[in-house]
Design an enzyme around this catalytic site. Structure first.
Site, short mmCIF file in Angstrom:
data_model
loop_
_atom_site.label_atom_id
_atom_site.label_comp_id
_atom_site.label_asym_id
_atom_site.label_seq_id
_atom_site.Cartn_x
_atom_site.Cartn_y
_atom_site.Cartn_z
N CYS A 32 -2.33 3.23 22.88
CA CYS A 32 -1.03 2.58 22.77
C CYS A 32 -0.35 2.40 24.12
O CYS A 32 0.35 1.41 24.34
CB CYS A 32 -0.13 3.39 21.83
SG CYS A 32 -0.03 5.14 22.24
N GLU A 86 4.02 14.79 18.49
CA GLU A 86 4.43 13.96 19.65
C GLU A 86 5.96 13.80 19.62
O GLU A 86 6.49 12.69 19.70
CB GLU A 86 3.75 12.59 19.57
CG GLU A 86 2.24 12.69 19.36
CD GLU A 86 1.52 11.37 19.23
OE1 GLU A 86 0.57 11.15 19.98
OE2 GLU A 86 1.89 10.55 18.37
N GLU A 120 5.27 11.14 26.30
CA GLU A 120 4.34 10.00 26.20
C GLU A 120 4.88 8.80 26.98
O GLU A 120 6.09 8.52 26.95
CB GLU A 120 4.17 9.64 24.71
CG GLU A 120 3.19 8.50 24.53
CD GLU A 120 2.98 8.13 23.07
OE1 GLU A 120 3.28 8.94 22.18
OE2 GLU A 120 2.50 6.99 22.84
N GLY A 135 6.05 4.04 8.18
CA GLY A 135 6.18 5.34 8.82
C GLY A 135 6.51 5.24 10.30
O GLY A 135 7.06 6.17 10.89
O1 FUB Z 1 1.24 5.54 16.02
C1 FUB Z 1 1.15 4.47 16.96
C2 FUB Z 1 1.27 5.00 18.35
O2 FUB Z 1 0.19 5.89 18.61
C3 FUB Z 1 2.49 5.84 18.61
O3 FUB Z 1 3.60 5.14 19.01
C4 FUB Z 1 2.02 6.78 19.64
O4 FUB Z 1 2.84 7.91 19.79
C5 FUB Z 1 0.65 7.11 19.16
O5 FUB Z 1 0.70 8.09 18.18
ZN ZN Z 2 1.59 5.47 23.85
#
Ligand code: FUB
Ligand code: ZN
Length: 651
Positions: free
Chosen positions: A416, A320, A336, A191
């Site tokens: 992240c 996001e 982000e 995903g």
């Molecule tokens: O799903 C892994 C990371 O966490 C994504 O790249 C970010 O946007 C956050 O949802």
């Molecule tokens: Zn991030």
């Protein structure tokens, strides 16, 4: 084409020291739950785990060194991998035996957590072995694998540690044996794109084209079978691994149409740019014109219609994600930090496909604005979401703005971004130049020394500058071959006044797709480049409803903003006249040394009004005021307050 670069830059060395001496040790403590900090949820969702990191403990449990349950997001492992990658790059510019020992121990721990067949993921090893690869829409198994492979390549290059590479190859070989089009294989994707980047890097390191083919399989499989995740979910009728993921449309995972047909930037922003990075890498590596074209279309859509002036992407918190063309709200967006970092990854791969400076322009925009805004000047506080407009009371009381934080938290439930930023800054040397067979692109102006192996001869470039404080740049270039090498120096898209000299002779700068092409014959040469960097007014396409009647100020690559600390409350009452002088001054005493921009403006008198909301009659009075602007990346370092990039423009 090899390139080794050592940075000596004032601006960047401050950040790189911060990575080495603050971020890496601090993040190590966080990953080990060895520090008492406040971990905030990135937005108001009940299910976000934010009690602790537990990331190293997850590995200890999976390795059977300790007992307990997995804690955190299903992709918690990736925090450790990104940390390891940041350590690797930091060792390349500042060797540290103790840090290497700590990282070697982490590699040992990871290898113990790896299963016999090569499988590696602490969540599934500890919590749900029977669900391995059964919920790929949510599971992030290949996402984590991709991050580990990236970290391994970097750590191997930095230290020669063979073990890390053998764990990575075992994992990659396992993935190649499980996923693909062959009989008995899973013909599906993760995903969240990322494995594709990792496999491409492993291919570049080892030359083993099994990894390239597997990356290509994952890329071309995306969107070919849009129902894949739904079928997996139906077959694994248990609790979700991440609540809510399947409420998003297929675009969220870039699964709506086959990748070859994707021509707009859709869905989750980080996923889209990670996919595009690998796609552009594959296109450049295999010289695939069709895929290069897909990359160009996605790029155009981002650059022309879906990107903030700060290089932020992702207009909504829901998923996001990208939304639609020209939809760029300033106060509810996502932007982000990881998404801008991913945009930088995408840009550097586009520069391999073709030498067009617009890729480097956007790379620079994302780097000097949203990416750097992702951390505080102390290296210990981080933004996940990077707004262009903040009013703290609204963030606190409007549920639609719970993700828009006015102050950087010490850590985040979903972490992240902080280690992603650490690896980005620690590897910024890799973005300065793009070396091709017979040309070297100068993408970024960073004081440094570099050696290139091109087409059989060595070229050395010493870049001297104090950018972006000043636009005066000197290149001392030694070409030890007899054939000339084309040094293509970027003419920034924002620059309209520049001059150059080659070996003391004034040059006529002609743009070749945004580069000044200087043919460097054998021997030693000196190129002088002088770009006037002055504060400039920027306007937005009127199709963006939010920015009508507004102006943003930037100086060179840096976008500026007004903050409460300088301008008080009610920044929406500030009006900057279209003709007021923008005076720039370097100030060592502000924010650790920044250039500030001051202007005369007008402030609408918020008290010149009754108690009610509406009235007929005269407009509220305006009084003269001073407006101070600071670079966007440095905002939110002086306590909680308002911030605004787009200001009202007074006629
Ligand atoms: O799903 C892994 C990371 O966490 C994504 O790249 C970010 O946007 C956050 O949802
Ligand atoms: Zn991030």
């Amino acid at each position: 084409m090899n390139n080794e670069t050592m940075i000596h830059d004032t601006f960047w060395n401050r950040y790189r020291k911060l990575v080495k001496h603050e971020m890496i040790p601090y993040q190590w403590d966080v990953l080990n739950d060895a520090i008492d900090i406040n971990i905030e949820k990135e937005r108001d969702d009940d299910f976000i785990p934010n009690e602790k990191s537990h990331a190293i403990e997850n590995f200890r449990i999976a390795a059977k060194r300790s007992q307990g349950d997995h804690y955190g997001w299903v992709f918690q492992d990736s925090d450790v991998y990104k940390w390891l990658e940041a350590v690797s790059y930091s060792l390349m510019y500042e060797w540290d035996e103790d840090l290497k020992k700590t990282a070697d121990d982490v590699v040992d721990l990871i290898s113990e957590a790896q299963e016999e067949d090569g499988y590696l993921n602490t969540y599934f090893t500890i919590k749900a072995p029977e669900r391995k690869y059964k919920r790929l829409g949510e599971s992030h198994e290949l996402y984590c694998a991709g991050h580990f492979i990236e970290a391994s390549v970097a750590y191997y290059e930095a230290t020669g540690n063979e073990k890390v590479l053998s764990v990575a190859r075992k994992l990659a070989d396992h993935i190649c044996s499980v996923f693909g089009e062959g009989e008995g294989k899973i013909c599906g994707v993760d995903g969240h794109e990322e494995i594709e980047i990792g496999l491409m890097k492993l291919y570049h390191l080892t030359g083993n084209d099994t990894y390239l083919k597997e990356a290509e399989f994952f890329l071309r499989q995306r969107g070919k079978d849009p129902e894949f995740f739904d079928r997996q979910k139906a077959a694994d009728a248990k609790d979700p691994i991440i609540a809510g993921v399947y409420t998003f449309p297929k675009k969220y995972f870039q699964m709506h149409v086959p990748v070859e047909q994707q021509d707009t930037a859709e869905g989750h922003a980080v996923r889209l740019v990670y996919m595009s990075t690998a796609l552009a890498d594959l296109a450049a590596t295999t010289n695939d014109k069709g895929l290069a074209d897909v990359c160009r279309k996605i790029w155009r859509n981002i650059a022309d219609k879906r990107m903030y002036i700060t290089g932020g992407i992702g207009s909504t918190v829901i998923g996001e994600a990208f939304t639609l063309d020209y939809d760029l709200p300033n106060d509810t967006m996502y932007c982000e930090t990881c998404a801008s970092i991913g945009l930088i990854f995408f840009a550097i791969q586009m520069l391999r496909i073709e030498s067009r400076s617009e890729y480097a322009d956007i790379m620079e925009r994302a780097l000097y604005n949203t990416a750097l805004a992702g951390m505080a000047l102390d290296g210990r506080h981080f933004f996940y979401v990077n707004p262009l407009e903040v009013v703290p009371e609204k963030s606190a009381n409007d549920p639609g703005k719970s993700h828009v934080k006015p102050v950087r938290p010490e850590w985040l439930g979903c972490a992240c971004c902080p280690p992603n930023l650490a690896r980005m800054i620690a590897s910024v040397d890799k973005y300065i130049y793009t070396a091709k067979e017979d040309e070297i692109l100068v993408n970024l102006f960073i004081r440094s020394e570099s050696d290139f192996e091109l087409n059989g001869h060595t070229v050395r470039i010493k870049q001297e500058c104090d950018y972006p404080r000043s636009g005066k740049i000197t290149f001392l270039v030694s070409n030890n071959g007899t054939n000339p090498v084309n040094l293509k120096i970027r003419i920034p898209g924002w620059a309209d006044d520049y001059a150059g000299k080659v070996d003391e002779k004034t040059a006529d700068i002609v743009s070749d797709n945004g580069y000044w092409n200087v043919a460097i014959p054998g021997g030693d040469h000196r190129i002088g480049y002088d770009i006037q960097i002055t504060p400039k007014r920027w306007y937005c396409n009127p199709k963006v409803s939010e920015n009508i009647g507004k102006v943003a100020i930037a100086r060179g690559p840096q976008v500026y903003c007004a903050e409460g600390a300088d301008n008080g409350i009610g920044l929406h009452n500030l009006n900057l006249p279209a003709d007021s002088e923008l005076s720039y001054e370097w100030r060592d005493d502000i924010l650790g040394g920044v250039g500030v921009i001051d202007a005369k403006g007008w402030r609408t008198d918020a008290n010149d009004f009754g108690e009610g909301l509406y009235y007929t009659g005269n407009r509220p009075r305006e009084e003269e005021c001073s407006i101070r602007l600071i670079p966007y990346y440095a905002w939110a370092n002086r306590g909680e307050g308002e911030m605004r990039v787009w200001l009202n423009e007074a006629k």
